[in-house]
Enzyme design. Structure first.
Site, PDB file in Angstrom:
ATOM      1  N   ARG A   6       0.065   4.694  -3.127  1.00 35.78           N
ATOM      2  CA  ARG A   6       1.471   4.385  -3.420  1.00 35.78           C
ATOM      3  C   ARG A   6       1.675   3.968  -4.876  1.00 35.78           C
ATOM      4  O   ARG A   6       2.731   4.199  -5.450  1.00 35.78           O
ATOM      5  CB  ARG A   6       1.944   3.243  -2.537  1.00 35.78           C
ATOM      6  N   CYS A  44       0.031 -11.720   0.615  1.00 35.48           N
ATOM      7  CA  CYS A  44      -0.552 -12.447   1.745  1.00 35.48           C
ATOM      8  C   CYS A  44      -0.481 -13.955   1.531  1.00 35.48           C
ATOM      9  O   CYS A  44      -0.816 -14.713   2.431  1.00 35.48           O
ATOM     10  CB  CYS A  44      -1.982 -11.994   1.988  1.00 35.48           C
TER      11      CYS A  44
END
Lengths: 496, 147
Positions: free
Chosen positions: A187, A291
């Site tokens: 990506r 995260c």
């Protein structure tokens, strides 16, 4: 002030970097790398063939014996040169990250800096890699430990920190004498290509560092191949669990850093303005795609006045967040990295509403600064009256959504955090040292913040994680990384 | 315009330093008797930019509140650097003092607002502000002395 100049002017055709050469892939399958803010195609990335992945493994394997014999001093001189090149190209690298990922320019610069810090710490290998010894373990017999490199390591990189995450590992791996293969996220692989160019310029010998583009198939080959000694992975828990299993089956070392649902607990004695700035960064920085992002905001205590003051300040700050293209210096939050990411965030916002959470700020319709398509934009969202059993409070959204939960006290907040499957990060905001210590002691998370919104360990500390947020034994970064990338050999010697 | 991000504030600092450097360059051309002094001020400005950018680029990380650190109104710090063709020495010194006072105020405000960021950034702002206070005294004494 305004929109910073874009360093990529026209779509690039990305190549693999194998054995010191830039090699065009023979694959016919190519993905577009799209700027999530402008929707312009920045590059075309190949899904490399099996043969290409194998040739990267072969090159890394071939390069290992010679590189291992290269002195640690000579190895880190390559890192020193790389560090200088990274500084020289700091701004270009940062702007590329904003273009390929969507994050704000301040966030990209922060990511570049973090990456450079890894290289700096890796450059300390001559000291960090030293073994230890004890003479006279028995009469006239000495024993010592030597740390030796193992061979070829691979990193399967995520999209959310496209530049920094591979650098959590590669400087440590290469400085300790291993060779390395990175498979960037398809990506947003452009900053990794630029990094490989700089690694080449820094003078690492051919085969020591290799970059191979691809998706799940390339990852599978790297995980299964017997010549790969270890794999590092950052991504979702579901995929990470499979990577961990696969590495176990093939007897590889692994560092698997995965999903999170982080609790940020605010005590009634917290400093509201300072806490709110930290909360804004934690929940909405990197558009919630990290995260270490805050997910559940737990306001502890029965003090209604404090609850209202904190929540009002948080909502007020959030409602002013300027959303737009990250190369606009005034923008505070960029788009999601992909259309899929946006859809995922919207899905969870809809679930939150359906399950009865009260939407105070709804990011489904957001005011975008500048004339950009809204394909990837989601505004900051705040839910109140969230309960821990709701889907939005349990599952990772990976988007700019804050769930406000109230608890009667710290105990309840800690128990709630500990019931989560995840254990990546948690933070407490308080001016009470006893409460902070209690939190640090009891919360089952790898990274604990005390009045810190994003608990991102520095390069010389391990990036920890527990429960379903981490699989493995040794963590990335710091001394753990040195141990991960080396095997300890014990020598016991006696001379007659 | 309200500035919220570190990047914006760094750009404003850069702009203020460059604009005031050009102003002193102009003065150096107009008043040869103090040419060296004015040129030394432009050189100092370059040095300040380096110091501030070094602090920012050296410590910025994704973990701190870079996008939410400031609330500075840039219009407060618009510098008037254009001078009339026949502006007198005392007029231009008066203007220089105004410029310096504004820039000191900017750095003081920026330091105050960024105090919860990594220490290097507010420290760099405070250091430049302190040096500018010294510069201000020099300019004021020149004004007191007249031609």
């Amino acid at each position: 002030m305004g929109i910073l100049e874009e360093p990529i002017k026209e779509a690039l055709e990305l190549k693999n970097y194998i054995n010191g050469e830039w090699v065009e892939s023979k694959s016919e399958e190519r993905w577009d790398v799209i700027n999530p803010a402008t929707r312009k195609v920045l590059a075309r990335v190949p899904m490399s063939t099996k043969q290409e992945v194998l040739s990267a493994i072969e090159a890394a394997k071939e390069a290992f014996p010679e590189w291992r014999r290269t002195t640690p001093l000579a190895r880190v001189r390559c890192l020193f040169r790389l560090r200088e090149l990274l500084e020289k190209n700091f701004e270009r690298l940062s702007r590329i990250q904003t273009m390929e990922h969507g994050k704000t320019i301040d966030e990209s610069r922060g990511e570049t800096r973090r990456g450079i810090e890894m290289v700096e710490v890796g450059a300390g290998i001559p000291s960090l890699m030293m073994g230890y010894n004890l003479e006279d373990i028995a009469t006239a017999i000495d024993e010592y430990v030597i740390y030796q490199p193992l061979g070829v390591f691979a990193n399967l990189a995520p999209f959310n920190f496209p530049f920094m995450v591979p650098l959590w590992y590669s400087p440590f791996a290469m400085a300790t004498g291993n060779t390395f293969i990175v498979k960037p996220s398809p990506r947003d692989p452009i900053s990794q290509v630029m990094l490989a160019e700089l690694i080449e310029e820094a003078g690492f010998p051919p085969g020591v560092y290799n970059l191979v583009h691809g998706g799940a198939e390339a990852a599978q080959i790297l995980m299964e191949h017997p010549d790969i000694k270890g794999v590092t992975f950052v991504g979702t828990t579901s995929i990470g669990r499979e990577v961990y299993k696969k590495c176990g089956e093939t007897c590889k070392r692994s560092i698997i850093q995965v999903s999170a649902k982080n609790f940020l607990v605010v005590m009634p004695d917290a400093d509201i303005p300072a806490t709110v700035a930290a909360l804004l960064t934690s929940f909405f920085g990197n558009t919630g795609q990290r995260c270490l992002s805050g997910a559940n905001l737990v306001i502890a205590g029965k003090d209604d006045g404090f609850y209202k003051r904190l929540l009002n300040a948080f909502v007020e700050g959030t409602s002013k967040i300027k959303v737009g293209y990250g190369l606009d210096e005034s923008v505070q939050m960029g788009p999601m990295q992909s259309v899929d990411g946006k859809e995922r965030a919207l899905k969870y916002i809809n679930i939150g509403i359906k399950e009865g959470a009260k939407s105070i700020l709804d990011g489904r319709k957001t005011n975008i600064s500048g004339n950009y398509p809204d394909a990837c934009f989601v505004g900051p969202t705040i839910f109140e009256n969230v309960t821990p059993d709701m889907t939005i409070a349990r599952e990772e959204i990976f988007g700019p959504v804050a769930n406000v939960i109230r608890t009667k006290d710290l105990d309840e907040a800690i128990e709630m955090a500990n019931r989560s499957n995840y254990g990546n990060a948690a933070a407490i905001f308080t001016s009470n040292g006893k409460a902070a210590r209690e939190f640090q002691y009891r919360v089952e998370c790898g990274n604990i913040g005390i009045n810190i919104g994003i608990v991102a360990p520095m390069a010389f500390f391990p990036f920890s994680g527990m429960k379903d947020s981490f699989f493995g034994v040794l963590h990335g970064q710091g001394r753990d990384a040195i141990r991960f990338f080396t095997e300890s050999k014990v020598v016991i010697q006696r001379w007659f | 315009m309200i500035l919220n991000t570190c990047s914006q504030v760094m750009s404003l600092a850069n702009e203020l330093e460059k604009k005031s450097a050009l102003f002193y360059e102009d003065l150096a051309g107009r008043f040869p008797q103090n040419k060296e002094l004015f040129l030394s001020l432009t050189k100092e400005n370059d040095h300040y930019i380096t110091q501030i950018e070094r602090a920012y680029y050296g410590v910025i990380t994704d973990a701190f509140e870079g996008c939410f650190a400031f609330n500075i109104n840039s219009e407060t710090y618009t510098l008037k650097t254009e001078l009339a063709e026949k502006a007198s020495y005392s007029e231009v010194l008066g203007r220089a003092i105004e410029i310096e006072e504004k820039i000191i105020k900017f750095y003081t405000e920026a330091a105050e607002q960024s105090k919860s960021l990594m220490a290097d950034i507010p420290r760099a702002f405070r250091m430049v502000s302190k040096k500018r206070v010294n510069r201000l005294s020099v300019l004021k004494s020149l004004l007191d002395q007249g031609e």
